[in-house]
Enzyme design. Structure first.
Site, short mmCIF file in Angstrom:
data_model
loop_
_atom_site.label_atom_id
_atom_site.label_comp_id
_atom_site.label_asym_id
_atom_site.label_seq_id
_atom_site.Cartn_x
_atom_site.Cartn_y
_atom_site.Cartn_z
N ASP A 289 -15.44 8.20 -2.73
CA ASP A 289 -14.39 9.12 -2.28
C ASP A 289 -14.04 8.74 -0.84
O ASP A 289 -14.84 8.93 0.08
CB ASP A 289 -14.88 10.57 -2.36
CG ASP A 289 -13.75 11.55 -2.09
OD1 ASP A 289 -13.01 11.35 -1.10
OD2 ASP A 289 -13.61 12.51 -2.87
N ASN B 207 -2.73 4.79 -12.32
CA ASN B 207 -2.09 6.09 -12.58
C ASN B 207 -0.62 6.01 -12.16
O ASN B 207 -0.16 4.98 -11.68
CB ASN B 207 -2.84 7.20 -11.84
CG ASN B 207 -2.89 6.93 -10.35
OD1 ASN B 207 -1.88 6.85 -9.68
ND2 ASN B 207 -4.12 6.73 -9.83
N LYS C 239 -10.28 -12.85 -20.48
CA LYS C 239 -9.56 -11.80 -21.18
C LYS C 239 -10.39 -11.31 -22.37
O LYS C 239 -10.91 -12.12 -23.14
CB LYS C 239 -8.22 -12.38 -21.66
CG LYS C 239 -7.35 -11.34 -22.30
CD LYS C 239 -6.05 -11.97 -22.79
CE LYS C 239 -5.39 -11.00 -23.75
NZ LYS C 239 -4.39 -11.63 -24.58
N PHE D 81 -4.86 15.68 0.14
CA PHE D 81 -3.88 16.15 -0.83
C PHE D 81 -4.62 16.52 -2.10
O PHE D 81 -5.64 15.90 -2.42
CB PHE D 81 -2.83 15.07 -1.13
CG PHE D 81 -1.67 15.11 -0.18
CD1 PHE D 81 -1.84 14.83 1.16
CD2 PHE D 81 -0.40 15.47 -0.63
CE1 PHE D 81 -0.78 14.89 2.05
CE2 PHE D 81 0.67 15.53 0.25
CZ PHE D 81 0.49 15.25 1.59
N ASP E 265 -10.61 7.74 -9.93
CA ASP E 265 -11.94 8.33 -9.71
C ASP E 265 -13.04 7.43 -10.28
O ASP E 265 -14.18 7.47 -9.83
CB ASP E 265 -12.01 9.72 -10.34
CG ASP E 265 -11.20 10.74 -9.52
OD1 ASP E 265 -11.14 10.58 -8.29
OD2 ASP E 265 -10.60 11.65 -10.12
N LYS F 28 -11.87 22.15 -2.21
CA LYS F 28 -11.81 20.75 -1.71
C LYS F 28 -11.81 20.72 -0.18
O LYS F 28 -12.41 19.83 0.43
CB LYS F 28 -10.57 20.05 -2.23
CG LYS F 28 -10.78 19.49 -3.63
CD LYS F 28 -9.53 18.92 -4.24
CE LYS F 28 -9.69 18.89 -5.76
NZ LYS F 28 -8.47 18.67 -6.48
N1 CTP Z 1 -9.37 10.93 -2.58
C1 CTP Z 1 -9.96 9.86 -1.95
N2 CTP Z 1 -10.83 9.04 -2.65
C2 CTP Z 1 -11.11 9.31 -3.94
C3 CTP Z 1 -10.51 10.40 -4.57
C4 CTP Z 1 -9.64 11.18 -3.87
O1 CTP Z 1 -9.69 9.62 -0.78
N3 CTP Z 1 -11.96 8.51 -4.59
C5 CTP Z 1 -8.47 11.80 -1.81
C6 CTP Z 1 -7.05 11.78 -2.25
O2 CTP Z 1 -6.29 10.82 -1.56
C7 CTP Z 1 -6.60 13.21 -1.96
C8 CTP Z 1 -7.84 14.01 -2.23
O3 CTP Z 1 -8.93 13.13 -2.02
O4 CTP Z 1 -6.29 13.37 -0.59
C9 CTP Z 1 -7.87 14.49 -3.62
O5 CTP Z 1 -9.14 14.92 -3.91
P1 CTP Z 1 -9.72 14.90 -5.37
O6 CTP Z 1 -10.99 15.69 -5.34
O7 CTP Z 1 -9.80 13.56 -5.96
O8 CTP Z 1 -8.57 15.64 -6.03
P2 CTP Z 1 -8.20 15.55 -7.47
O9 CTP Z 1 -7.89 14.17 -7.89
O10 CTP Z 1 -7.15 16.58 -7.59
O11 CTP Z 1 -9.67 15.93 -7.99
P3 CTP Z 1 -10.18 16.64 -9.28
O12 CTP Z 1 -9.90 15.64 -10.32
O13 CTP Z 1 -11.61 16.83 -8.98
O14 CTP Z 1 -9.37 17.89 -9.33
#
Ligand code: CTP
Length: 400
Positions: free
Chosen positions: A304, A207, A287, A321, A277, A335
């Site tokens: 997570d 990303n 490849k 965050f 995610d 969250k």
């Molecule tokens: N985070 C993490 N491990 C993951 C995903 C997220 O530690 N696999 C942490 C990020 O570093 C951030 C927070 O969780 O502090 C974000 O939460 P998340 O639920 O992933 O937020 P979004 O990406 O905004 O989720 P969504 O797509 O569900 O809105």
């Protein structure tokens, strides 16, 4: 920054050579410095070195009739408004933790009412030894005492591990950290940047996270006196000075590195990493070649990291965050509860001028029973304010 009267205790260890630089830097910051050496320290550095750098006579023995007449251990204990013992050897920690007063330095430590900061330095096996850890636990429970370090890394004896004395500059930062909102002696782990999830040897999913917010927080936390471990995905930023930087690539590596950093000791965990995610179910060994008009990629959920650390029985103070584009408060609060966080920093990434890859950010921070908004500003400036708010909340929660 206020000028302080610092009594520097130097005990026997090879890291004593770094204390000479420490005296120079403390003086440069405007502090008054007086040095007390143990007999062990004199085997590594001479009192003359410290006398030349501090501009003050160096005290070495408890029973020194000449010195007792002028500045005895009680006077020195009263004179100091901060005692820093660097390096603090395993032997010193043991004697001090158990209330011994069998040399000048331990006597001063027993007599002073000022804060005492220890910067331990020893071989990694000695640091991990259960007796040292028992003494450490006693010192950690002592409200007058703060532990600065040790750091991880290469040791003079050839080993690698925990036990290195903090660099002189890091100790000076802790001395100079503003009182009140500081994180002196706290251990902060920060995740930052993106993760990369391999599809095959040449392709990956990632990303746009630049890591700027996490790196700025690491720098701000270090300046506030914290011992900072920054676990970072692939970014193009320079490592902040004085921060223990550990690079990872995938979410699985981030999980492992986060678990290890928390095992080493962590008071506050801040997750700014933009973790993928999902990851490809398998990574092709070779490849992947072009074939039909369409191909599909099967993705599986990544762990997570934030929620995993928060679920530990010894979970630190957790700060998450959340990047949102709508209903910011509702999603952020969801969250906060779901991931069992102490605070969540929500940023509205629908606004073009802030967020991912930008140098600016605007956020609202939520915690149980409160919130605070920060309008658009530089990530570096925002990091300083966030660290102060996190430190305030951390103290408030601990005082409950
Ligand atoms: N985070 C993490 N491990 C993951 C995903 C997220 O530690 N696999 C942490 C990020 O570093 C951030 C927070 O969780 O502090 C974000 O939460 P998340 O639920 O992933 O937020 P979004 O990406 O905004 O989720 P969504 O797509 O569900 O809105």
């Amino acid at each position: 920054m206020s000028q302080r009267r610092i009594l520097l205790g130097v005990t026997g260890g090879i890291a004593a050579y770094k204390s000479a630089e420490l005296v120079r830097l403390l003086k440069k910051s405007g502090h008054e410095v007086r040095v007390v050496m143990t007999a062990g320290a004199e085997a590594f550095v001479t009192p003359m070195t410290f006398q030349a750098l501090s501009g003050e006579p160096v005290r070495t023995g408890l029973l020194d009739p000449a010195a007792e007449a002028g500045m005895g251990h009680i006077e020195l204990a009263k004179w100091a408004d901060l005692v820093v013992v660097a390096p603090a050897s395993a032997d010193f920690m043991a004697r001090f933790a158990n209330g011994m007063a069998d040399d000048l330095l331990t006597t001063i430590c027993s007599a002073t009412e000022s804060p005492i900061a220890l910067a331990p330095a020893m071989n990694q096996a000695m640091w991990k030894n259960h007796r040292t850890q028992r003494n450490l636990a006693l010192l950690q429970a002592d409200p007058q005492v703060t532990l600065w370090g040790p750091a991880l890394g290469d040791q003079a004896c050839g080993d690698t591990g925990p036990g290195r004395m903090l660099e002189a500059l890091d100790i000076v930062d802790r001395v100079n950290a503003p009182a009140g909102s500081d994180l002196a002696g706290r251990r902060v782990v920060i995740t930052a940047g993106p993760t990369r999830e391999a599809i095959d040897p040449v392709r990956y999913i990632t990303n746009h996270s630049s890591g700027k917010m996490g790196y700025a927080l690491a720098e701000a936390a270090r300046r506030a006196g914290a011992q900072v471990t920054l676990i970072s995905g692939p970014v193009t930023l320079a490592a902040p000075d004085g921060v223990d930087l550990r690079m990872i690539t995938t979410a699985a590596e981030l999980l492992k590195a986060s678990g290890a950093a928390v095992d080493e000791g962590c008071d506050i965990f801040i997750a700014t990493a933009a973790v993928a995610d999902y990851r490809p179910e398998t990574c092709a060994e070779q490849k992947v070649k072009k074939s039909g008009e369409q191909i599909s990629l099967s993705l599986v959920r990544n762990p997570d990291i934030l929620a995993t650390v928060a679920a530990r029985p010894d979970a630190p103070f957790m700060v998450g965050f959340a990047a949102e584009t709508s209903d910011i408060e509702r999603y952020a609060l969801d969250k906060l509860t779901r991931k069992r966080l102490a605070m969540i920093v929500a940023n509205d990434v629908s606004r073009p001028e802030v967020g991912f890859n930008s140098d600016q950010n605007a956020v609202t921070v939520f915690w149980p029973g409160g919130q605070q908004s920060f309008g658009a500003r530089s990530k570096v400036g925002l990091a300083v304010e966030l660290v102060a708010l996190i430190a305030d909340r951390y103290r408030a929660v601990r005082a409950q």
